[in-house]
Design a protein around this motif. Sequence first.
Motif, mmCIF file in Angstrom:
data_model
loop_
_atom_site.group_PDB
_atom_site.id
_atom_site.type_symbol
_atom_site.label_atom_id
_atom_site.label_comp_id
_atom_site.label_asym_id
_atom_site.label_seq_id
_atom_site.Cartn_x
_atom_site.Cartn_y
_atom_site.Cartn_z
ATOM 1 N N LEU A 35 -16.171 0.928 -2.418
ATOM 2 C CA LEU A 35 -17.000 1.773 -1.530
ATOM 3 C C LEU A 35 -16.817 1.511 -0.167
ATOM 4 C CD1 LEU A 35 -20.210 1.204 -3.680
ATOM 5 C CD2 LEU A 35 -18.529 3.459 -3.587
ATOM 6 N N GLY A 36 -16.888 2.603 0.552
ATOM 7 C CA GLY A 36 -16.691 2.537 2.121
ATOM 8 C C GLY A 36 -17.685 1.729 2.821
ATOM 9 N N ARG A 37 -18.587 1.469 2.493
ATOM 10 C CA ARG A 37 -19.970 1.026 2.873
ATOM 11 C C ARG A 37 -19.585 -0.582 2.832
ATOM 12 N NH1 ARG A 37 -24.856 2.205 -1.282
ATOM 13 N NH2 ARG A 37 -24.076 1.441 -2.883
ATOM 14 N N ASN A 38 -18.818 -1.199 1.424
ATOM 15 C CA ASN A 38 -18.573 -2.316 1.371
ATOM 16 C C ASN A 38 -17.442 -2.889 2.306
ATOM 17 O OD1 ASN A 38 -20.651 -2.715 -0.801
ATOM 18 N ND2 ASN A 38 -19.107 -2.316 -2.194
ATOM 19 N N GLN A 39 -16.505 -2.040 2.449
ATOM 20 C CA GLN A 39 -15.485 -2.365 3.431
ATOM 21 C C GLN A 39 -16.169 -2.296 5.001
ATOM 22 O OE1 GLN A 39 -12.514 0.956 3.178
ATOM 23 N NE2 GLN A 39 -11.384 0.041 1.794
ATOM 24 N N THR A 40 -16.694 -1.585 5.196
ATOM 25 C CA THR A 40 -17.466 -1.715 6.527
ATOM 26 C C THR A 40 -18.272 -3.139 6.670
ATOM 27 O OG1 THR A 40 -17.754 0.850 6.443
ATOM 28 C CG2 THR A 40 -19.219 -0.516 8.112
ATOM 29 N N ALA A 41 -19.005 -3.408 5.662
ATOM 30 C CA ALA A 41 -19.608 -4.699 5.476
ATOM 31 C C ALA A 41 -18.976 -5.703 5.729
ATOM 32 C CB ALA A 41 -20.391 -4.763 4.558
ATOM 33 N N ASP A 42 -17.757 -5.867 5.040
ATOM 34 C CA ASP A 42 -16.654 -6.988 5.165
ATOM 35 C C ASP A 42 -15.997 -7.011 6.552
ATOM 36 O OD1 ASP A 42 -16.997 -7.539 2.393
ATOM 37 O OD2 ASP A 42 -15.192 -6.372 1.721
ATOM 38 N N LEU A 43 -15.965 -5.939 7.161
ATOM 39 C CA LEU A 43 -15.246 -5.870 8.321
ATOM 40 C C LEU A 43 -16.106 -6.337 9.432
ATOM 41 C CD1 LEU A 43 -12.729 -5.110 10.194
ATOM 42 C CD2 LEU A 43 -13.860 -2.645 10.633
ATOM 43 N N GLU A 44 -17.437 -5.912 9.573
ATOM 44 C CA GLU A 44 -18.278 -6.444 10.358
ATOM 45 C C GLU A 44 -18.509 -8.038 10.175
ATOM 46 O OE1 GLU A 44 -22.092 -4.005 9.513
ATOM 47 O OE2 GLU A 44 -21.203 -2.550 10.770
ATOM 48 N N ALA A 45 -18.596 -8.511 8.967
ATOM 49 C CA ALA A 45 -18.887 -9.697 8.606
ATOM 50 C C ALA A 45 -17.696 -10.738 9.142
ATOM 51 C CB ALA A 45 -19.009 -10.033 7.065
ATOM 52 N N ALA A 46 -16.257 -10.198 9.050
ATOM 53 C CA ALA A 46 -15.160 -10.776 9.704
ATOM 54 C C ALA A 46 -15.268 -10.781 11.243
ATOM 55 C CB ALA A 46 -13.901 -10.164 9.187
ATOM 56 N N LYS A 47 -15.974 -9.959 11.758
ATOM 57 C CA LYS A 47 -15.882 -9.787 13.094
ATOM 58 C C LYS A 47 -16.924 -10.514 13.701
ATOM 59 C CE LYS A 47 -17.251 -6.525 16.934
ATOM 60 N NZ LYS A 47 -17.645 -5.360 17.501
ATOM 61 N N ALA A 48 -18.188 -10.734 12.916
ATOM 62 C CA ALA A 48 -19.203 -11.726 13.481
ATOM 63 C C ALA A 48 -18.689 -13.095 13.195
ATOM 64 C CB ALA A 48 -20.295 -11.343 12.483
ATOM 65 N N GLU A 49 -18.154 -13.501 12.084
ATOM 66 C CA GLU A 49 -17.411 -14.831 12.023
ATOM 67 C C GLU A 49 -16.457 -15.142 13.244
ATOM 68 O OE1 GLU A 49 -14.913 -17.471 8.636
ATOM 69 O OE2 GLU A 49 -15.709 -15.466 8.397
ATOM 70 N N SER A 50 -15.551 -14.157 13.529
ATOM 71 C CA SER A 50 -14.598 -14.354 14.527
ATOM 72 C C SER A 50 -15.439 -14.603 15.945
ATOM 73 C CB SER A 50 -13.679 -13.263 14.799
ATOM 74 O OG SER A 50 -12.729 -13.190 15.948
ATOM 75 N N GLU A 51 -16.276 -13.829 16.165
ATOM 76 C CA GLU A 51 -17.036 -13.997 17.748
ATOM 77 C C GLU A 51 -18.074 -15.445 17.480
ATOM 78 O OE1 GLU A 51 -19.319 -10.512 17.643
ATOM 79 O OE2 GLU A 51 -17.797 -9.210 18.687
ATOM 80 N N LYS A 52 -18.241 -15.694 16.427
ATOM 81 C CA LYS A 52 -19.207 -16.886 16.404
ATOM 82 C C LYS A 52 -18.142 -18.344 16.550
ATOM 83 C CE LYS A 52 -22.044 -19.470 13.268
ATOM 84 N NZ LYS A 52 -22.676 -19.711 11.732
ATOM 85 N N GLY A 53 -17.050 -18.058 15.964
ATOM 86 C CA GLY A 53 -16.135 -19.177 16.216
ATOM 87 C C GLY A 53 -15.757 -19.299 17.678
ATOM 88 N N LEU A 54 -15.399 -18.094 18.274
ATOM 89 C CA LEU A 54 -15.002 -17.992 19.930
ATOM 90 C C LEU A 54 -16.330 -18.687 20.671
ATOM 91 C CD1 LEU A 54 -13.227 -14.771 20.024
ATOM 92 C CD2 LEU A 54 -12.244 -17.242 20.289
ATOM 93 N N GLN A 55 -17.525 -18.332 20.154
ATOM 94 C CA GLN A 55 -18.593 -18.939 20.790
ATOM 95 C C GLN A 55 -18.665 -20.372 20.698
ATOM 96 O OE1 GLN A 55 -22.540 -17.665 19.451
ATOM 97 N NE2 GLN A 55 -23.472 -17.758 21.215
ATOM 98 N N LYS A 56 -18.470 -20.872 19.651
ATOM 99 C CA LYS A 56 -18.296 -22.265 19.492
ATOM 100 C C LYS A 56 -17.465 -23.046 20.280
ATOM 101 C CE LYS A 56 -20.225 -22.810 14.582
ATOM 102 N NZ LYS A 56 -19.890 -23.330 13.450
ATOM 103 N N ILE A 57 -16.171 -22.256 20.581
ATOM 104 C CA ILE A 57 -15.136 -23.010 21.303
ATOM 105 C C ILE A 57 -15.913 -23.133 22.885
ATOM 106 C CG2 ILE A 57 -12.923 -22.420 22.559
ATOM 107 C CD1 ILE A 57 -11.914 -21.329 19.751
ATOM 108 N N MET A 58 -16.498 -21.925 23.197
ATOM 109 C CA MET A 58 -16.862 -21.975 24.566
ATOM 110 C C MET A 58 -17.902 -23.119 24.806
ATOM 111 S SD MET A 58 -15.284 -20.035 26.318
ATOM 112 C CE MET A 58 -16.088 -20.179 27.702
ATOM 113 N N GLN A 59 -18.821 -23.380 23.856
ATOM 114 C CA GLN A 59 -19.752 -24.330 23.803
ATOM 115 C C GLN A 59 -19.155 -25.667 23.963
ATOM 116 O OE1 GLN A 59 -22.029 -23.746 20.185
ATOM 117 N NE2 GLN A 59 -23.377 -22.165 20.831
ATOM 118 N N GLY A 60 -18.054 -25.957 23.048
ATOM 119 C CA GLY A 60 -17.134 -27.026 23.347
ATOM 120 C C GLY A 60 -16.564 -27.137 24.691
ATOM 121 N N ILE A 61 -16.172 -26.281 25.236
ATOM 122 C CA ILE A 61 -15.565 -26.476 26.643
ATOM 123 C C ILE A 61 -16.709 -26.697 27.632
ATOM 124 C CG2 ILE A 61 -14.791 -24.946 28.324
ATOM 125 C CD1 ILE A 61 -13.087 -23.490 26.087
#
Length: 281
Positions: free
Chosen positions: A47-73
């Motif tokens: 279903l298109g809505r599941n693909q969208t949810a997966d994409l949003e989850a992957a984006k959120a995980e990516s941005e969270k990881g980058l935020q953790k790097i900045m916190q470490g810096i």
Amino acid sequence: MEKKILIPSNFTKHAWNTLVYALNLYKDIPCTFYILNTYKVSSRISLGRNQTADLEAAKAESEKGLQKIMQGINFRKENQKHQFETISRNKELAEAIQEVVDAHKIDLILMVSRGENVSINTAFESEISEVIQKVEDCPFLVLPEQMQSLPETNREIVFPTNYKFSFKNKELSALIEMAISLNASIRVLYIDSLGKPLTKEQEENKESLKSYFTKVDFSFHKLTQTSVTTGIHLFIESRESNFLALYKRRQGFFSKLFSQKFKEDIDFNPKVPVLILKELE
């Protein structure tokens, strides 16, 4: 002049160590570090809505990881000469790197190779060799997982060449800038496997290097009765050199390192960081 350095990160310990190494390597140089994470959501019939949810989850995980790097810096309280930008992209790694290189005029890309050696041959390290092959107009610095700290003095960058081709100044700029910023010497290495004297053209190309290297300490060296790969290894080990610089032409010996076709013929896995210079138009 400020340098712009791109560091792809997959949020592993080794990716973090690459960033820390880069910060130490350029501690005295004004830099903007661009930290890139890429993500891809597998395409499937759903279903298109599941693909969208997966994409949003992957984006959120990516941005969270980058935020953790900045916190470490920020926790490390890095010096004021360094600035940082994070970039998250829903793209294949090589495509995303090329996009960032073009958009931000990146001077250097840093990546880490798995294992104690720098495996840039496609037979051993497909992701790095693929990215190096695809990304244009920007040099790479590929680091081994187990990175050794630099000595305070007598730093060396080994630069092998057969003198058969001329260089453009802009093709060598990353090598020259690295030598200057690290207070390192450039050791130009010629492997004479055939025991023949240099041709007139080779002599001219050798002379042209002198004009490019006027701002750095450099010297010419020659090894005989050995293969190119063995000679480079022996030279680095005997002198305890710190870096290796390879000039990657579209055709020629070192281009074979990045070709799956030649994986049976070439075993080239240096233990020092490798600066890969690209042939430019």
